[in-house]
Design an enzyme around this catalytic site. Structure first.
Site, PDB file in Angstrom:
ATOM      1  N   CYS A  77       4.236  -1.889  -1.392  1.00 24.78           N
ATOM      2  CA  CYS A  77       2.735  -1.985  -1.355  1.00 24.78           C
ATOM      3  C   CYS A  77       2.423  -2.960  -2.369  1.00 24.78           C
ATOM      4  CB  CYS A  77       2.157  -0.544  -1.546  1.00 24.78           C
ATOM      5  SG  CYS A  77       0.132  -0.545  -1.095  1.00 24.78           S
ATOM      6  N   HIS A 176       4.252   2.208   3.114  1.00 25.61           N
ATOM      7  CA  HIS A 176       4.590   3.188   2.098  1.00 25.61           C
ATOM      8  C   HIS A 176       5.706   4.084   2.734  1.00 25.61           C
ATOM      9  CE1 HIS A 176       1.927   3.173  -1.243  1.00 25.61           C
ATOM     10  NE2 HIS A 176       0.931   2.630  -0.205  1.00 25.61           N
ATOM     11  N   GLU A 178       7.774   5.890   1.652  1.00 27.12           N
ATOM     12  CA  GLU A 178       7.971   7.266   1.205  1.00 27.12           C
ATOM     13  C   GLU A 178       6.919   8.297   1.965  1.00 27.12           C
ATOM     14  OE1 GLU A 178       6.572   4.766  -0.240  1.00 27.12           O
ATOM     15  OE2 GLU A 178       4.824   5.414  -1.645  1.00 27.12           O
TER      16      GLU A 178
END
Lengths: 195, 251
Positions: A77, A176, A178
């Site tokens: 990001c 993202h 994650e």
């Protein structure tokens, strides 16, 4: 294998740490230059604003350290945007691994800004491979990296932009991983498999 | 193409999931972390956890629950309920929440929106608005939708955006619990008025209600609770129906 997650004032460090815990890899969150240099791989996360983050990195001399790393580095990001040369966000000079200038999305009737939610990656290549083509990942950002020769995945929002990049040992994703369910896990694993 | 989001909402009391019909009559629908994992596996795009515990002590338990959720769940999630100050938010974000939603406290103290956005960024702040029609005006309510206040839905939503909120979560109290569909007219009007995403909430009973929320209501996301918790709508089947209606959906 030891992973260093660069510690700075980024909002998603905890989420990245949880993702690595789920993958059962050995990692530490650190701003120690020795520890970062000694790691097998480095993750440079990021949620926040460009100029204050660059200031933070410079104060700790992490800017030069990151650029000089030889092991695989993954920018996430804001981490990806800071690996570029310049950002329109508060007109900020960045690290310059990638030559591009980071630009701001312009909202229109059909596109709200920030670009937030799940969008697909297309024309995936290189480290991301064909199996991640047309897969959905989670984005939250108002600034984007245009298409470059180093683009490894394209996403469309008002225009096509780089959702992933790779140059030498530097890997980067605008989304993202994650927070991108199983697809995100595959992206992190693709990076962890690099040497 | 950016996809429309499906968001199951889990009401949490004392660490357990509950959902009231019209916010009254609480029923237990299971362990939050387990339920969240099931929803993530089924393809939920995001999750919302609302803490409806009454006391500050119980709220401390909520932060540890948030951490357990963040450890387990790899999709974005929002937490809310009883947030009154910047100090209330920091431990939730520290525990791994992606966004926080604020409701009554923002009505009492609109500056809270500005403060949270300045401290954590707009993308962390969801302004939740409960409203129902009173004398033909969409009137904001607080305290779980029971108490009318001197604010109107559209002007309050606009003010929230101007103060920096990243999203609006609009619950129609007139529709919540009825299972007769979302409040489409005010949704469409909000979408026209705002440049930030709008989450539709209140009234989901059938898969087609989600189709309506995205087409007629122009919502960016749709939230529901009991229809998911009691298995009346299953997310994979819902997503198939939405795709059949040519809506952009993650699959």
């Amino acid at each position: 294998m030891k992973i260093a997650v660069i510690k700075y004032n980024a909002g998603n460090i905890r989420s990245v740490a949880f993702a690595l815990e789920r993958l059962q890899v050995d990692f530490s969150i650190t701003d120690s230059p020795e520890e970062i240099r000694a790691a097998d791989k480095v993750i440079f996360p990021g949620v926040g604003e460009a100029s204050s983050t660059m200031k933070y990195l410079k104060e700790r001399k992490l800017d030069q350290l990151i650029v000089g790393l030889k092991q695989p580095v993954l920018g996430i990001c804001l981490g990806m945007q800071l690996l570029c040369k310049h950002s329109e966000e508060n007109n900020t000079p960045c690290l310059g691994v990638f030559e591009e200038t980071v630009k701001q999305f312009k909202p229109d009737n059909d596109h709200k800004v920030p670009h937030m939610g799940w969008n697909s990656m297309t024309t995936t290549k290189g480290w991301l491979g064909a199996e991640l083509n047309e897969q959905f990942v989670y984005f939250v950002h108002s600034f984007y990296v245009p298409l470059t020769p180093y683009t490894s995945a394209i996403t469309e929002y008002t225009l096509p932009f780089s959702s992933a990049m790779n140059k030498d040992n530097f890997y980067a994703v605008q989304f993202h991983p994650e927070k991108s369910a199983q697809v995100g896990v595959k992206v992190i694993e693709s990076f962890l498999n690099k040497s | 193409m950016l996809t429309k989001r499906i968001i199951p909402c889990l009401d949490i009391k004392d660490g357990r999931t509950v959902k009231g019909v019209n916010f009254i009559d609480l029923r237990d629908a299971g362990d939050p972390v387990e339920l969240a994992a099931v929803y993530a596996d089924q393809g939920a795009d995001e999750l919302v956890f609302l803490d409806i515990s009454a006391t500050n002590e119980k709220r401390k338990t909520f932060a540890s629950l948030v951490k357990r959720i963040a450890e387990r769940i790899n999709i974005p999630f929002t937490v809310g309920g009883g947030i009154n100050s910047v100090e209330d938010v920091a431990p939730l974000l520290e525990a791994g929440a992606d966004k926080v939603s604020i409701n009554s406290a923002a009505v009492r103290n609109p500056e809270l929106i500005d403060q949270l956005c300045a401290q954590f960024g707009s993308q962390f702040v969801v302004l939740a608005i409960d409203a129902r029609k009173v004398d033909n005006q969409w009137t904001v309510h607080t305290h779980g939708g029971t108490k009318p206040v001197d604010k109107k839905l559209f002007s309050w939503a606009k003010e929230g955006q101007e103060r920096g909120a990243g999203e609006i979560l609009f619950t129609s109290m007139d529709h919540d619990g009825t299972k007769n569909g979302f409040a489409l007219d005010p949704l469409a009007k909000l979408n026209q008025l705002l440049t930030i995403p709008v989450i539709a909430s209140g009234g989901a009973g059938l898969p087609f209600h989600f189709v309506e929320a995205f087409t007629l209501g122009k919502a960016d996301a749709a939230l529901a609770a009991s229809v998911f918790h009691f298995g009346e709508i299953k997310i994979p089947e819902l997503k198939k129906i939405l795709i059949d209606h040519h809506l952009p959906i993650r699959h």
